[in-house]
Design an enzyme around this catalytic site. Sequence first.
Site, PDB file in Angstrom:
ATOM      1  N   SER A 158       0.818  -1.199   0.000  1.00  7.96           N
ATOM      2  CA  SER A 158       0.000   0.000   0.000  1.00  7.96           C
ATOM      3  C   SER A 158       0.860   1.262   0.000  1.00  7.96           C
ATOM      4  O   SER A 158       1.696   1.440  -0.878  1.00  7.96           O
ATOM      5  CB  SER A 158      -0.972  -0.032   1.192  1.00  7.96           C
ATOM      6  OG  SER A 158      -1.965   0.948   1.065  1.00  7.96           O
ATOM      7  N   ASP A 183      -5.750  -3.172  -2.421  1.00 10.86           N
ATOM      8  CA  ASP A 183      -4.713  -2.798  -1.456  1.00 10.86           C
ATOM      9  C   ASP A 183      -4.021  -4.012  -0.829  1.00 10.86           C
ATOM     10  O   ASP A 183      -4.670  -4.936  -0.334  1.00 10.86           O
ATOM     11  CB  ASP A 183      -5.365  -1.960  -0.359  1.00 10.86           C
ATOM     12  CG  ASP A 183      -4.365  -1.212   0.487  1.00 10.86           C
ATOM     13  OD1 ASP A 183      -3.602  -1.859   1.220  1.00 10.86           O
ATOM     14  OD2 ASP A 183      -4.350   0.029   0.412  1.00 10.86           O
TER      15      ASP A 183
END
Length: 304
Positions: free
Chosen positions: A52, A166
Amino acid sequence: MTLTKHPSQTKQKVTTVSLVLGSGGARGMAHIGIIRWLEAHNYQIKSISGSSIGALIGGIYAAGKLDECETWFKELSNTDIIALSDIAWNRSGLIKGDKLVNAFRNLIGNPNIEDLNIPFTAVATDIENEKEIWLQKGSLLDAMRASTALPMVFTPVYTDGLTLVDGGVLNPVPIAPTFGQTNDLIIAVNLGGKPKVAELPVVPIETDLNEDSWLNHVTALFDSLFARFSDETSETEPTLNWDMIDISNKAFDSMQSSIARQQLAAYPPDIIIEIPRDACGMLEFNKINEMIELGYRTAENTLG
């Protein structure tokens, strides 16, 4: 007779590092401060694994463009970032992210991961098959985009028949990609550390945060985006609002913190640098200056 040491005899040994940069939204700006501290204290980053925001900062660093991108972050106005927010109407996320990717392309180019000077792994989540995906070749920009596809905020990335979101969904501190490397240390940065109970001693570093930065207005930005989204929906359709996103991200944050603790217990690195999970919210990018400083002094407190 006085003996003079040759310069090579007095030079401090360089410590090579496999650096693991965790997920955690705006707290990831602390990664910048940690990288600064390592470079200033004779640590050489030889590989990076990131999830991320960790993949974003790590990828930018691996491309040799951290300074340029940090300056760009600070100079963007609220109007600029609204212009970069391409609204997605397919209800898989609020922002498509194409304009943002194009902006990063102008800053760092479009290198392939395998051509970077530093080995780099971006971790994303294959949401349909419930697997983590290691992105170690191909477009750096595509890898960073996939790893940062925060649910509800950014739309997923569809590639090679996979739906990627993510990386922090399954692996917020991706240590496994560093296994088998021969560097001196594995240093992992966990952005979901225990809540802060006391302030660390201040280690001043140079900062030049522009008061007009878009990062100081991110809440207003999202409010305006939600308003635009709401205007296009019918009375019978649910609308997005800040509370919904805030609650969703707090839940996501709690999930990541729990997974990170399990990962670190199962695969302990040599050194863990922990940023308190209440240092700022996942979307509080108005605290970039504080997060960079916090990263720097936490590294000093941990490694100094």
